[in-house]
Design an enzyme around this catalytic site. Structure first.
Site, PDB file in Angstrom:
ATOM      1  N   ASP A 165       0.827  -1.208   0.000  1.00  0.00           N
ATOM      2  CA  ASP A 165       0.000   0.000   0.000  1.00  0.00           C
ATOM      3  C   ASP A 165       0.863   1.262   0.000  1.00  0.00           C
ATOM      4  OD1 ASP A 165       1.025  -0.159   2.498  1.00  0.00           O
ATOM      5  OD2 ASP A 165      -0.892  -0.055   3.572  1.00  0.00           O
ATOM      6  N   HIS A 178      22.772   2.908 -19.549  1.00  0.00           N
ATOM      7  CA  HIS A 178      21.821   3.196 -18.470  1.00  0.00           C
ATOM      8  C   HIS A 178      22.089   2.316 -17.255  1.00  0.00           C
ATOM      9  CE1 HIS A 178      18.870   5.006 -21.621  1.00  0.00           C
ATOM     10  NE2 HIS A 178      19.847   5.825 -21.301  1.00  0.00           N
ATOM     11  N   ASP A 201      26.740  10.046 -13.973  1.00  0.00           N
ATOM     12  CA  ASP A 201      25.757  10.802 -14.748  1.00  0.00           C
ATOM     13  C   ASP A 201      24.587  11.038 -13.799  1.00  0.00           C
ATOM     14  OD1 ASP A 201      23.805  11.753 -16.438  1.00  0.00           O
ATOM     15  OD2 ASP A 201      24.175  10.294 -18.022  1.00  0.00           O
ATOM     16  N   ASP A 235      21.331  17.655 -15.918  1.00  0.00           N
ATOM     17  CA  ASP A 235      21.797  16.364 -16.452  1.00  0.00           C
ATOM     18  C   ASP A 235      23.286  16.509 -16.760  1.00  0.00           C
ATOM     19  OD1 ASP A 235      22.097  13.947 -17.712  1.00  0.00           O
ATOM     20  OD2 ASP A 235      20.910  14.472 -19.483  1.00  0.00           O
ATOM     21  N   HIS A 292      25.917   6.786 -28.784  1.00  0.00           N
ATOM     22  CA  HIS A 292      24.701   7.624 -28.637  1.00  0.00           C
ATOM     23  C   HIS A 292      24.904   8.997 -29.267  1.00  0.00           C
ATOM     24  CE1 HIS A 292      26.732   9.874 -25.426  1.00  0.00           C
ATOM     25  NE2 HIS A 292      27.095   8.719 -24.914  1.00  0.00           N
ATOM     26  N   HIS A 337      20.425  16.258 -26.369  1.00  0.00           N
ATOM     27  CA  HIS A 337      18.958  16.208 -26.315  1.00  0.00           C
ATOM     28  C   HIS A 337      18.500  17.484 -25.628  1.00  0.00           C
ATOM     29  CE1 HIS A 337      19.281  15.098 -22.012  1.00  0.00           C
ATOM     30  NE2 HIS A 337      20.198  14.233 -22.366  1.00  0.00           N
ATOM     31  N   HIS A 361      14.971  14.157 -20.814  1.00  0.00           N
ATOM     32  CA  HIS A 361      14.965  14.123 -22.279  1.00  0.00           C
ATOM     33  C   HIS A 361      13.751  14.941 -22.675  1.00  0.00           C
ATOM     34  CE1 HIS A 361      17.362  10.118 -22.052  1.00  0.00           C
ATOM     35  NE2 HIS A 361      18.120  11.167 -21.875  1.00  0.00           N
ATOM     36  N   GLU A 400      27.091  16.012 -24.787  1.00  0.00           N
ATOM     37  CA  GLU A 400      27.567  14.864 -24.018  1.00  0.00           C
ATOM     38  C   GLU A 400      28.212  13.772 -24.869  1.00  0.00           C
ATOM     39  OE1 GLU A 400      24.428  12.275 -22.485  1.00  0.00           O
ATOM     40  OE2 GLU A 400      22.942  13.762 -23.080  1.00  0.00           O
ATOM     41  N   TYR A 441      33.231   4.572 -25.615  1.00  0.00           N
ATOM     42  CA  TYR A 441      33.029   3.352 -24.821  1.00  0.00           C
ATOM     43  C   TYR A 441      33.760   2.184 -25.485  1.00  0.00           C
ATOM     44  CZ  TYR A 441      29.373   6.561 -23.501  1.00  0.00           C
ATOM     45  OH  TYR A 441      28.706   7.689 -23.122  1.00  0.00           O
ATOM     46  N   ARG A 457      32.421   9.665 -20.529  1.00  0.00           N
ATOM     47  CA  ARG A 457      31.428  10.623 -21.051  1.00  0.00           C
ATOM     48  C   ARG A 457      31.586  11.922 -20.268  1.00  0.00           C
ATOM     49  NH1 ARG A 457      27.314   7.683 -20.844  1.00  0.00           N
ATOM     50  NH2 ARG A 457      26.096   8.309 -19.025  1.00  0.00           N
ATOM     51  N   GLU A 468      29.396  15.542 -19.863  1.00  0.00           N
ATOM     52  CA  GLU A 468      28.093  16.111 -20.240  1.00  0.00           C
ATOM     53  C   GLU A 468      27.830  17.418 -19.507  1.00  0.00           C
ATOM     54  OE1 GLU A 468      24.695  13.679 -19.089  1.00  0.00           O
ATOM     55  OE2 GLU A 468      23.413  14.759 -20.512  1.00  0.00           O
TER      56      GLU A 468
HETATM   57  N1  GLY Z   1      21.143  10.987 -18.097  1.00  0.00           N
HETATM   58  C1  GLY Z   1      20.606  10.591 -19.322  1.00  0.00           C
HETATM   59  C2  GLY Z   1      21.272  11.246 -20.432  1.00  0.00           C
HETATM   60  O1  GLY Z   1      22.367  11.725 -20.296  1.00  0.00           O
HETATM   61  O2  GLY Z   1      20.711  11.406 -21.482  1.00  0.00           O
HETATM   62 MN    MN Z   2      21.850  13.650 -21.173  1.00  0.00          MN
HETATM   63 MN    MN Z   3      23.109  12.351 -18.457  1.00  0.00          MN
END
Ligand code: GLY
Ligand code: MN
Ligand code: MN
Length: 437
Positions: free
Chosen positions: A36, A237, A254, A265, A345, A349, A356, A379, A383, A403, A405
């Site tokens: 609950d 992720h 991240d 982000d 990637h 974004h 996002h 970003e 890898y 990475r 960002e």
């Molecule tokens: N944290 C998700 C991205 O960097 O898009």
């Molecule tokens: Mn991002």
């Molecule tokens: Mn990110």
């Protein structure tokens, strides 16, 4: 946030959908976690954008131009017993004045009231496709009018594009909010760097991030924090955050706080023991060079895809120079797609109420032009996991993921990096980790 800000947004949306239309926007409902217990409530971003209202179970109806009130909110009524258990409610009586709307009703009466608001309208705009139960309910109101032989909307239009285009350009108030969110997030990354040492768990750094967010009034992360050490950094992720930080590895964090519903982000990658190895430094410096050039490429009149293309060329050239990609030129490598397995990637974004964030990347089949007030991430990442696909790559590079960002606001003259307080020069990171400075 001032109620006038939300009222202004509703006016702009009503102007965009035009007279003889009606728009229906539902807020979020509570979501059961287990037993609950519920997840902490988070308002639907579109609904929040137009109302600033943070209670569950509410619905907004906009009826531009007509003799019916233009802004109607359905919400939970005051209920002393319920409020004693689940928290205070604004209530129907106080809602119009407090929120700057025209009228409010108990949400329990929505099925009776809603058809009246649809009567005589030509087109109905809603966020179709998110919640099929709510979509069906909309059509039940239409059917009621049809049965009564009343004029009703015959055109059904997805509101997403119109509403989401408004959200792409951030107002001065939103820009300030996002600047503050990014500042808090930068402090959290600094705290994680300072507290990092071999033998700690990834989860400990996640705890440091959250503690810093919360100490500045940002109770939630904008998305689950990624604290990925060693090879885990190659999983985009990765949110298990359950490995031990090993001496000699990098850790990729991240993470970003959400401040009054606005996301940040930010990614930083740094050595667990405070000093980059030669291979880590080579890949890190390459990623940093690409990221800085990509940020430089984010300015008004440039296109959304320009930072990505800039970073892609620099990264590909760098991978050729390091003999990780075996190719005579960057153009040939890109034509063959040799860089794809390392880059994975896209570089940007939109960022806003959602991490996002909404809005198109293209306009008429071309990457869209950047305008002041837009906020995007930059970003790039490299890898090199230890797997079959990488078996031709020298083993000294394997198991490294990097990475970097930042959150970038497009301004009249270029851009502003909202997250610039988070260190990213290797020497700054090493000195912060060695001396706390
Ligand atoms: N944290 C998700 C991205 O960097 O898009
Ligand atoms: Mn991002
Ligand atoms: Mn990110």
């Amino acid at each position: 946030m001032d109620k006038m800000e939300h009222s202004h947004r509703r006016d702009r949306l009503m102007a965009a959908i035009g007279p003889r239309s009606v728009a229906i926007i539902a807020g979020a409902n509570e979501l059961r976690r287990n037993g609950d217990t519920h997840f902490p409530f988070r308002q639907e971003s579109d609904f929040f954008y137009l109302t600033g209202f943070t209670e569950p179970n509410a619905v907004l109806v906009l009826t531009p131009c007509g003799n019916k009130a233009e802004t109607t909110l359905f919400l939970n009524p005051k209920d002393q017993a319920a409020e004693q258990w689940t928290g205070r409610r604004l209530g129907v009586k106080a809602a119009p004045e407090r929120m700057g709307i025209d009228q409010a009703f108990d949400v329990a009466n929505m099925d009776e009231e809603l058809p009246t608001l649809l009567k005589g309208r030509q087109s109905l705009h809603a966020l179709f496709g998110f919640d099929s139960t709510f979509d069906q309910r909309i059509f039940s109101w239409i059917n009621k009018l049809k049965t009564q032989r009343q004029t009703h909307p015959g055109e059904f239009i997805n509101l997403a594009q119109t509403l989401h285009e408004l959200r792409v350009i951030k107002s001065p108030v939103e820009q300030q909010q996002m600047q503050r969110a990014a500042e808090i997030t930068a402090k959290a990354h600094i705290r994680a760097m300072k507290s990092c040492r071999p033998g700690l768990g990834e989860w400990s750094l996640e705890g440091e991030l959250l503690a810093e967010f919360m100490s500045h009034g940002a109770r939630f992360s904008a998305y689950p924090s990624i604290v990925a050490s060693g090879e885990n950094a190659c999983i985009m992720h990765y949110i298990d955050n359950d490995a031990t930080l090993e001496d000699g590895d990098l850790v990729l964090i991240d993470a970003g706080c959400e401040l009054d519903h606005y996301a940040s982000d930010v990614t930083r990658t740094f050595p667990v023991n405070g000093t980059f190895t030669s291979e880590q430094r080579d890949l890190y410096q390459l990623c940093l060079n690409a990221q800085k050039a990509a940020i430089e490429a984010a300015s008004p009149k440039a296109r959304f895809g320009d930072p990505h293309e800039t970073a892609r060329r620099i990264l590909t050239q760098g991978l050729i120079d390091l003999e990780i990609i075996d190719c005579e030129s960057v153009d040939v490598a890109i034509e063959k797609g040799s860089e794809k397995r390392f880059l994975v990637h896209r570089c940007s974004h939109w960022l806003g109420l959602d991490v996002h964030d909404v809005g198109m990347f293209e306009d008429n089949g071309k990457s869209r032009v950047l305008e002041p007030g837009m906020v995007l991430t930059v970003e790039p990442g490299i890898y090199i996991p230890t797997n079959e696909q990488m078996k031709d790559v020298d083993s000294r590079w394997q198991g490294i993921g990097v990475r970097i960002e930042d959150d970038v606001l497009i301004t009249e003259s270029g851009n502003r990096v909202l997250s610039q307080d988070a260190p990213k020069e290797p020497s700054d990171i090493e000195s912060l980790m060695a001396n706390g400075l």
